[in-house]
Design a protein around this motif. Structure first.
Motif, short mmCIF file in Angstrom:
data_model
loop_
_atom_site.label_atom_id
_atom_site.label_comp_id
_atom_site.label_asym_id
_atom_site.label_seq_id
_atom_site.Cartn_x
_atom_site.Cartn_y
_atom_site.Cartn_z
N ARG A 1 0.84 -1.19 0.00
CA ARG A 1 0.00 0.00 0.00
C ARG A 1 0.88 1.25 0.00
O ARG A 1 2.09 1.16 0.24
CB ARG A 1 -0.91 0.00 1.24
CG ARG A 1 -1.91 -1.14 1.26
CD ARG A 1 -2.78 -1.13 2.51
NE ARG A 1 -2.03 -1.46 3.71
CZ ARG A 1 -1.77 -2.70 4.10
NH1 ARG A 1 -2.17 -3.73 3.38
NH2 ARG A 1 -1.10 -2.93 5.22
N GLN A 2 0.28 2.38 -0.27
CA GLN A 2 1.03 3.63 -0.29
C GLN A 2 1.68 3.88 1.06
O GLN A 2 1.02 3.87 2.10
CB GLN A 2 0.09 4.80 -0.61
CG GLN A 2 0.76 6.17 -0.64
CD GLN A 2 1.73 6.32 -1.79
OE1 GLN A 2 1.41 5.99 -2.92
NE2 GLN A 2 2.92 6.83 -1.50
N CYS A 3 2.99 4.09 1.06
CA CYS A 3 3.74 4.29 2.29
C CYS A 3 3.38 5.62 2.92
O CYS A 3 3.27 6.64 2.23
CB CYS A 3 5.24 4.22 2.01
SG CYS A 3 6.27 4.52 3.45
N GLN A 4 3.23 5.63 4.24
CA GLN A 4 2.92 6.86 4.95
C GLN A 4 4.14 7.43 5.68
O GLN A 4 4.05 8.47 6.32
CB GLN A 4 1.78 6.62 5.94
CG GLN A 4 0.48 6.25 5.24
CD GLN A 4 -0.69 6.16 6.21
OE1 GLN A 4 -0.56 6.39 7.40
NE2 GLN A 4 -1.86 5.81 5.68
N CYS A 5 5.27 6.73 5.59
CA CYS A 5 6.50 7.24 6.20
C CYS A 5 7.30 8.09 5.23
O CYS A 5 8.20 8.82 5.62
CB CYS A 5 7.38 6.09 6.69
SG CYS A 5 6.67 5.15 8.05
N ALA B 1 1.51 0.18 5.88
CA ALA B 1 0.47 1.20 5.91
C ALA B 1 -0.86 0.60 6.29
O ALA B 1 -1.19 -0.53 5.90
CB ALA B 1 0.37 1.88 4.55
#
Length: 354
Positions: free
Chosen positions: A334-338, A349
């Motif tokens: 999934r799209q990384c949030q870091c 994520a």
């Protein structure tokens, strides 16, 4: 399409000369210059040089005691194993090693891939647990190096991957084999499992990095796989600057354990490392062992499973959707949030609820 997979890593000097070690440390301190205020880049560079000069003698001594760092050759072996694995899966892939702070640098890997004429790049940090100054910084440098060469090549970025099921099993089974070989029982009330993780400045956590959360959840899962209800977690901090770091410090933790009347021995698992290096061979095997034994504790350190044959499968799984041109979401990416990059994907994520 041909793909270049760049395995990103920290690096350590292959030869512990003063010149090599000071240059290595200067790069590290300059990379983390935001931890202290500096009015100009020149001031930041001078501060990095001062810190490097101060730290170098002790680090040189550590490298000499362990006979040099094995990190780089282990990283090269992992890259070769990944190339063989992806070839067996039918993909046209070249692998490269790019280090943040020693040769071959990330820029060297990018240049090699450009000369080989690959059509796309995949950045794969070999950091099991995503951190700001390691995983995220290495991927940012990868994209910067491609931009500096005016090379318009797609770059896929893989960040957090410690939740890969096979990787969790590799770590748990590695501990299990070690304890069985040494006749140890982690459920014995006189034995304490101590996870030792690479420390990080609190600054990065305050800015939003979830590194400590990832460490804690990974320790819990590995502990459950081992059938251990009680364990301790400490961080290997490098307090070269007068700033807060992750807590508790592993040395302070072991001191507290040593004051207990119940604990007779500790089994140390370097949970955030995927290579043997100075942090394991010197900081744990020498320094922490000495402190533990002075406290009357028997000391056992679990080796890092860097050469486990199944690790190539883990790395192959991580890379496959990006070289196989199918939706990474199929493998739970999934799209990384870091990371601020729209091209960064991870296994960490949270799932969006509809």
């Amino acid at each position: 399409m041909s793909t270049g997979v760049v395995l990103l890593n920290f690096g350590e000097p292959s030869e512990p000369t003063r010149e090599n070690v000071v240059a290595y440390l200067e790069r590290i301190f300059l990379n983390n210059a935001s931890l202290e205020e500096a009015d100009t880049e020149e001031e930041a560079r001078e501060r990095a040089r001062q810190l490097a000069e101060r730290r170098a003698p002790g680090l040189i001594e550590e490298y000499e005691e362990i006979g040099g760092s094995p990190l780089n050759p282990q990283a090269e072996a992992q890259a070769d194993a990944l190339a063989d694995e992806l070839d067996a899966r039918g993909y046209d892939v070249e692998t490269y090693v790019g280090m943040q702070f020693t040769e071959p640098f990330i820029g060297d890997a990018v240049e090699a891939a450009r000369e080989d004429g690959v059509d796309q790049l995949v950045g794969l940090p070999v950091y099991p647990l995503c951190g700001a100054s390691t995983t995220v910084a290495a991927l940012e440098e990868l994209k910067e190096e491609t931009a500096e060469r005016d090379w318009d090549v797609p770059v896929a970025e893989i960040t957090g991957w410690h939740r890969h099921p096979l990787y969790n099993e590799i770590r748990a089974e590695n501990v299990r084999r070690f304890t069985e070989a040494h006749g140890l029982d982690l459920t014995d009330e006189n034995t304490e499992l101590v996870y030792s993780a690479h420390g990080t400045p609190r600054h990065y956590l305050d800015e939003g990095s979830r590194y400590d959360t990832y460490v804690e959840e990974f320790c819990e899962v590995v502990g459950r796989k081992l059938g251990v209800e009680s364990y301790s977690l400490g961080y290997q901090n490098h307090e070269n600057r007068d700033i807060p770091w992750t807590e508790p410090d592993v040395e302070e933790l072991v001191e507290e354990i040593g004051e207990s009347d119940d604990i007779e021995r500790i089994v140390v698992e370097p949970i955030s490392f995927m290579h043997e290096q100075s942090e394991t061979l010197s900081e744990l095997d020498d320094e922490l062992r000495e402190e533990a034994e002075e406290l009357g504790l028997d000391f056992y350190r679990v080796p890092v499973p860097h050469d486990d044959d199944r690790f190539r499968d883990v790395l192959g799984d991580l890379v496959e959707p990006f070289v196989g041109d199918f939706d990474p979401g199929y493998y739970q990416f999934r799209q990384c949030q870091c990371s601020d990059s729209p091209d960064a994907m991870c296994l960490n994520a949270p799932v969006e609820r509809i």
